[in-house]
Design a protein around this motif. Sequence first.
Motif, mmCIF file in Angstrom:
data_model
loop_
_atom_site.group_PDB
_atom_site.id
_atom_site.type_symbol
_atom_site.label_atom_id
_atom_site.label_comp_id
_atom_site.label_asym_id
_atom_site.label_seq_id
_atom_site.Cartn_x
_atom_site.Cartn_y
_atom_site.Cartn_z
ATOM 1 N N SER A 137 0.850 -1.137 -0.081
ATOM 2 C CA SER A 137 -0.003 0.132 0.036
ATOM 3 C C SER A 137 0.760 1.427 -0.037
ATOM 4 O O SER A 137 0.408 2.360 -0.343
ATOM 5 N N ASN A 138 1.978 1.362 0.471
ATOM 6 C CA ASN A 138 2.995 2.403 0.341
ATOM 7 C C ASN A 138 3.943 2.471 -0.645
ATOM 8 O O ASN A 138 4.692 3.059 -0.868
ATOM 9 N N GLU A 139 3.834 1.470 -1.594
ATOM 10 C CA GLU A 139 4.813 1.406 -2.849
ATOM 11 C C GLU A 139 4.674 2.416 -3.905
ATOM 12 O O GLU A 139 5.577 2.981 -4.402
ATOM 13 N N LEU A 140 3.346 3.217 -4.325
ATOM 14 C CA LEU A 140 3.272 4.011 -4.989
ATOM 15 C C LEU A 140 3.800 5.333 -4.983
ATOM 16 O O LEU A 140 4.649 5.795 -5.599
ATOM 17 N N TYR A 141 3.690 5.846 -3.650
ATOM 18 C CA TYR A 141 4.203 7.035 -3.303
ATOM 19 C C TYR A 141 5.044 6.910 -1.879
ATOM 20 O O TYR A 141 4.609 7.637 -0.890
ATOM 21 N N PRO A 142 6.225 6.241 -1.831
ATOM 22 C CA PRO A 142 6.763 6.005 -0.338
ATOM 23 C C PRO A 142 7.021 7.418 0.127
ATOM 24 O O PRO A 142 6.922 7.187 1.392
ATOM 25 N N ASN A 143 7.590 8.364 -0.389
ATOM 26 C CA ASN A 143 7.956 9.621 0.068
ATOM 27 C C ASN A 143 6.757 10.479 0.745
ATOM 28 O O ASN A 143 6.849 10.942 1.891
ATOM 29 N N PHE A 197 4.215 8.785 1.991
ATOM 30 C CA PHE A 197 3.780 8.060 3.110
ATOM 31 C C PHE A 197 4.550 8.274 4.323
ATOM 32 O O PHE A 197 4.381 8.489 5.308
ATOM 33 N N ALA A 198 6.005 8.562 3.900
ATOM 34 C CA ALA A 198 6.959 8.687 4.876
ATOM 35 C C ALA A 198 6.920 10.103 5.497
ATOM 36 O O ALA A 198 6.902 10.279 6.563
ATOM 37 N N LYS A 239 2.914 12.785 11.331
ATOM 38 C CA LYS A 239 1.869 12.262 11.990
ATOM 39 C C LYS A 239 0.393 12.621 11.565
ATOM 40 O O LYS A 239 -0.696 13.087 12.320
ATOM 41 N N ILE A 240 0.419 12.560 10.131
ATOM 42 C CA ILE A 240 -0.666 12.913 9.486
ATOM 43 C C ILE A 240 -1.518 11.537 9.023
ATOM 44 O O ILE A 240 -0.824 10.885 8.451
ATOM 45 N N THR A 241 -2.819 11.559 9.300
ATOM 46 C CA THR A 241 -3.332 10.282 8.783
ATOM 47 C C THR A 241 -4.149 10.389 7.376
ATOM 48 O O THR A 241 -4.166 11.653 7.149
ATOM 49 N N PHE A 297 5.819 12.650 -4.675
ATOM 50 C CA PHE A 297 5.014 11.743 -5.533
ATOM 51 C C PHE A 297 5.712 10.806 -6.464
ATOM 52 O O PHE A 297 5.498 10.235 -7.322
ATOM 53 N N ALA A 298 7.095 10.715 -6.298
ATOM 54 C CA ALA A 298 7.962 9.862 -6.809
ATOM 55 C C ALA A 298 7.645 8.326 -6.312
ATOM 56 O O ALA A 298 7.314 8.012 -5.320
ATOM 57 N N SER A 299 7.518 7.460 -7.371
ATOM 58 C CA SER A 299 7.023 6.122 -6.824
ATOM 59 C C SER A 299 8.425 5.468 -6.793
ATOM 60 O O SER A 299 9.770 5.669 -7.503
ATOM 61 N N ASP A 300 8.221 4.129 -6.682
ATOM 62 C CA ASP A 300 9.624 3.130 -6.603
ATOM 63 C C ASP A 300 9.852 2.936 -8.087
ATOM 64 O O ASP A 300 10.983 2.571 -8.070
ATOM 65 N N SER A 301 8.871 2.664 -8.921
ATOM 66 C CA SER A 301 9.401 2.552 -10.192
ATOM 67 C C SER A 301 9.985 3.626 -11.003
ATOM 68 O O SER A 301 10.741 3.348 -11.831
#
Length: 94
Positions: A21-27, A29-30, A36-38, A85-89
């Motif tokens: 679920s965190n793969e698309l935009y890991p930065n 989500f980090a 501490k923002i939901t 919004f960088a993704s792992d790919s």
Amino acid sequence: MLTILKIRVYLKKITKFRERSNELYPNLFAEMARKKITQASLANRVHLTPTTLSLKLNGKAPITLAECVEIKKAIGTELSIDQLFASDSDAEDR
């Protein structure tokens, strides 16, 4: 009765789901985790429903540049939109 093996299998499934679920935009989500923002509070800040925001952040619905800008402002990060919004790919393509 749950056995230790069943619990371990369940925990592995949860971990894999969270990683996916965190793969698309890991930065993104980090940054959300650091501040501490939901997702629910972010959705409220950018005037989207939590479901709509979730669909957009998980790649199941398109996200506009204007929404990306609003999300960046709502989080209050110094990262650029490209970085946020960088993704792992994207990293693999370089």
